[in-house]
Design an enzyme around this catalytic site. Structure first.
Site, PDB file in Angstrom:
ATOM      1  N   GLU A  55       0.853  -1.213   0.091  1.00  0.00           N
ATOM      2  CA  GLU A  55       0.153  -0.045  -0.060  1.00  0.00           C
ATOM      3  C   GLU A  55       0.999   1.356  -0.075  1.00  0.00           C
ATOM      4  OE1 GLU A  55      -3.016  -0.355  -0.191  1.00  0.00           O
ATOM      5  OE2 GLU A  55      -3.982  -2.170   0.533  1.00  0.00           O
TER       6      GLU A  55
ATOM      7  N   CYS B  57      -2.890   8.509   3.375  1.00  0.00           N
ATOM      8  CA  CYS B  57      -2.546   8.057   1.961  1.00  0.00           C
ATOM      9  C   CYS B  57      -3.766   8.237   1.025  1.00  0.00           C
ATOM     10  CB  CYS B  57      -2.399   6.587   2.088  1.00  0.00           C
ATOM     11  SG  CYS B  57      -3.481   5.910   3.163  1.00  0.00           S
TER      12      CYS B  57
HETATM   13  P1  NAD Z   1       8.279   5.252   4.551  1.00  0.00           P
HETATM   14  O1  NAD Z   1       8.202   4.443   3.128  1.00  0.00           O
HETATM   15  O2  NAD Z   1       9.567   6.160   4.617  1.00  0.00           O
HETATM   16  O3  NAD Z   1       8.531   4.275   5.818  1.00  0.00           O
HETATM   17  C1  NAD Z   1       7.480   3.198   5.787  1.00  0.00           C
HETATM   18  C2  NAD Z   1       7.972   2.100   6.701  1.00  0.00           C
HETATM   19  O4  NAD Z   1       9.054   1.591   6.021  1.00  0.00           O
HETATM   20  C3  NAD Z   1       8.737   2.522   8.100  1.00  0.00           C
HETATM   21  O5  NAD Z   1       8.415   1.763   9.109  1.00  0.00           O
HETATM   22  C4  NAD Z   1      10.181   2.633   7.787  1.00  0.00           C
HETATM   23  O6  NAD Z   1      11.097   2.392   8.846  1.00  0.00           O
HETATM   24  C5  NAD Z   1      10.327   1.096   6.800  1.00  0.00           C
HETATM   25  N1  NAD Z   1      11.509   1.190   5.733  1.00  0.00           N
HETATM   26  C6  NAD Z   1      11.867   2.212   5.379  1.00  0.00           C
HETATM   27  N2  NAD Z   1      13.212   1.702   4.373  1.00  0.00           N
HETATM   28  C7  NAD Z   1      12.878   0.431   4.551  1.00  0.00           C
HETATM   29  C8  NAD Z   1      13.467  -0.639   3.926  1.00  0.00           C
HETATM   30  N3  NAD Z   1      14.434  -0.445   3.030  1.00  0.00           N
HETATM   31  N4  NAD Z   1      12.960  -2.002   4.051  1.00  0.00           N
HETATM   32  C9  NAD Z   1      12.172  -2.148   5.146  1.00  0.00           C
HETATM   33  N5  NAD Z   1      11.529  -1.513   5.795  1.00  0.00           N
HETATM   34  C10 NAD Z   1      11.805  -0.166   5.442  1.00  0.00           C
HETATM   35  O7  NAD Z   1       6.959   5.986   4.620  1.00  0.00           O
HETATM   36  P2  NAD Z   1       6.334   6.933   5.795  1.00  0.00           P
HETATM   37  O8  NAD Z   1       7.250   8.261   5.303  1.00  0.00           O
HETATM   38  O9  NAD Z   1       6.328   6.270   7.022  1.00  0.00           O
HETATM   39  O10 NAD Z   1       4.636   7.021   5.172  1.00  0.00           O
HETATM   40  C11 NAD Z   1       4.225   8.151   4.286  1.00  0.00           C
HETATM   41  C12 NAD Z   1       4.119   7.313   2.908  1.00  0.00           C
HETATM   42  O11 NAD Z   1       3.311   6.185   2.951  1.00  0.00           O
HETATM   43  C13 NAD Z   1       3.218   8.373   2.098  1.00  0.00           C
HETATM   44  O12 NAD Z   1       3.804   8.065   0.778  1.00  0.00           O
HETATM   45  C14 NAD Z   1       1.873   7.816   2.013  1.00  0.00           C
HETATM   46  O13 NAD Z   1       1.210   7.986   0.969  1.00  0.00           O
HETATM   47  C15 NAD Z   1       2.315   6.330   2.053  1.00  0.00           C
HETATM   48  N6  NAD Z   1       1.090   5.627   2.934  1.00  0.00           N
HETATM   49  C16 NAD Z   1       0.312   4.766   2.099  1.00  0.00           C
HETATM   50  C17 NAD Z   1      -0.740   4.142   2.806  1.00  0.00           C
HETATM   51  C18 NAD Z   1      -1.848   3.308   1.931  1.00  0.00           C
HETATM   52  O14 NAD Z   1      -2.394   2.542   2.489  1.00  0.00           O
HETATM   53  N7  NAD Z   1      -1.404   3.085   0.508  1.00  0.00           N
HETATM   54  C19 NAD Z   1      -1.214   4.711   4.108  1.00  0.00           C
HETATM   55  C20 NAD Z   1      -0.409   5.363   4.568  1.00  0.00           C
HETATM   56  C21 NAD Z   1       0.519   5.852   4.231  1.00  0.00           C
END
Ligand code: NAD
Length: 472
Positions: A243, A277
């Site tokens: 997502e 999101c």
């Molecule tokens: P992010 O991608 O920076 O981080 C998300 C998670 O992934 C965190 O727990 C982070 O520590 C982890 N992570 C980072 N690098 C990783 C790797 N290489 N391997 C495994 N895990 C890793 O996202 P964010 O800044 O926390 O959230 C904001 C983004 O999320 C926005 O783009 C938003 O649109 C999206 N979002 C999408 C949904 C949806 O349902 N589609 C819902 C909420 C947020």
């Protein structure tokens, strides 16, 4: 009723060697999040792996009951969890914020407990009966973001547990405490090692995604991280539900009454101070209604208080972190420099604190402007004028993301026709971003793949198996 202090003490104890976590609204220290290492991760995955067969063997009815009991426990600690979530994430208590989010956690647990996924006879002829059944996958990795840490966490955890998997949760480094608190509450209803939290940085997140004993990754976060996770899973061939980011468009058709839609339009864009999101992030308005819709939104926005997270009157709060604040303010500054009209807001609300940014409506912008094309993920809405509906649909579909979209009209038939043309996983008419635990949710294009919620969500965390039997 657990108090806030008891909850925090239970999660963190007196250890101050971890990572300091501060309130976005005030900068005050909340506590020190554990910093789990690669060795801690290894041990957690081994424990979850060992616990999985026993959890699966308990049977579906017992697992569903454990989820119901967990929902009761969440309700019993709800105000403590609400306070921790508000302090750590920054969202206010009321409105579609902290109390709403914690309420959604127990709702999702109960609805997931009540779902029915029966074996399905897929072939039945004179020689053969083939039946499709769903089995646990093993250990699921649940990796989540900081905007709705508890709600998105439970979307990943509840179906995984229901289907007999054990789960390793890796919360965002911005919101580890509320997720660890939720896990400690859920664990009172679960056998040992069925649900384990790992509080760590991206490096340990990457190790989790790549681990050979991980059978499935439920990931919610940015599109960029989603790509890294796809790469990490090349080795373990873990199944993925991704997502990812969105840039949802809404189209206001010519016959719309702005006053009738303005409340839903506003909250569609500004829920969780825009850090959602599937929030409305680009609004296309027909030229005949352009100024009327803008005026209605400005008037409505003046009735929505922005303020401290723990103030009962606030409905909008701070941006969660400095990096996101800079994205939001940078996009507004760029739009201003390009000659956009900043109708309201447009500069930080410094008097409230370092991370407060007011509702900002940006008019006279076009496709191709960064504020339209990039996900702002904050309290800013670009409003684009259009002449022909087909042109608005084309522009709404133009970007390589497709989480949600909406169409606004007094004419449901006209709105339904446009809804059919919008390319997104969810399309709403006269609302935006409202989710239902029985309606499958997922994106298309760069917003990811796989479905959450309802029976489709259970299938996504299970291994399908077909049993072929000779006809008796
Ligand atoms: P992010 O991608 O920076 O981080 C998300 C998670 O992934 C965190 O727990 C982070 O520590 C982890 N992570 C980072 N690098 C990783 C790797 N290489 N391997 C495994 N895990 C890793 O996202 P964010 O800044 O926390 O959230 C904001 C983004 O999320 C926005 O783009 C938003 O649109 C999206 N979002 C999408 C949904 C949806 O349902 N589609 C819902 C909420 C947020």
């Amino acid at each position: 009723m657990t108090t806030y202090d008891e909850l925090l003490q239970r999660v963190l104890g007196d250890d101050t060697s971890g990572k300091p976590v501060r309130e976005p609204a005030t900068g005050e220290l909340i506590g020190y999040a554990p910093l789990h290492s690669a060795d801690d991760l290894e041990s957690a995955i081994s424990r979850a792996d060992r616990a999985q067969p026993g959890w699966a063997a308990l049977g579906d009815a017992a697992r569903a009951n454990a989820l119901r009991r967990a929902a009761d426990l969440v309700d019993g600690s709800s105000e403590a969890l609400v306070e921790l979530l508000a302090r750590e994430q920054g969202k206010p208590l009321n409105g579609p914020n902290a109390r709403f989010e914690v309420g959604a956690v127990s709702t999702w647990l109960r609805v997931t407990a009540d779902l029915q996924l029966d074996p399905q006879v897929v072939v039945e002829d004179e020689n053969l009966v083939a039946e499709l059944v769903y089995e646990p996958l093993g250990v699921v990795a649940a990796i989540g973001p900081w905007n709705w840490p508890l709600m998105i966490g439970i979307w990943q955890i509840a179906p995984s547990l229901r289907m007999g998997n054990t789960v390793i949760v890796k919360p965002s480094g911005y919101t580890p405490l509320s997720v660890l608190a939720l896990i400690s509450i859920l664990n009172e209803a679960l056998p040992a090692d069925v649900l384990i939290g790992i509080s760590a940085g991206r490096d340990v997140g990457a190790l989790l995604a790549a681990h050979r004993r991980i059978a499935k990754i439920m990931f919610t976060g940015s599109t960029a991280t989603g790509r890294s996770i796809i790469e990490s899973s090349a080795g373990n061939l873990a199944r993925l539900t991704l997502e990812l980011g969105g840039n949802d468009a809404g189209i206001v058709l010519p016959d719309t009454d702005p006053e009738a839609i303005v409340g839903d339009l506003f909250w569609g864009a500004f829920i969780n101070t825009g850090q959602t999101c599937a929030a409305l992030k680009r609004l296309y308005v027909h030229e005949s209604q352009y100024e009327n819709v803008i005026d209605a939104l400005v008037r409505f926005s003046t009735s929505v208080p922005l303020g401290p997270s723990l103030d009962e009157t606030s409905l909008l709060g701070p941006v969660q972190n400095q990096a996101q604040f800079e994205i939001v303010s940078g996009l507004v500054e760029d739009a201003r420099a390009r000659g956009a009209r900043i109708v309201t807001g447009g500069s930080p609300a410094k008097e409230l604190g370092d991370l407060f940014y007011p509702v900002t409506l940006v008019a006279d912008v076009t496709d191709g402007d960064p504020i339209v094309d990039e996900e702002q993920f904050g309290p800013v809405l670009p409003i684009i004028k259009y002449t022909e509906v087909d042109e608005a649909v084309r522009n709404a579909n133009r970007l390589n993301v497709g989480l949600g979209a909406s169409v606004w009209s007094s004419d449901l038939a006209a709105a339904s026709e446009v809804a059919g043309k919008l390319k997104a996983g969810s399309v709403w008419i006269n609302r935006h971003g409202t989710l239902h635990p029985l309606a499958p949710f997922g994106g298309v294009k760069g917003s990811g793949y796989g479905l959450e919620f309802g029976v489709d969500g259970l299938k996504a965390v299970a291994a399908p198996k077909v049993i072929h039997r000779p006809r008796a």
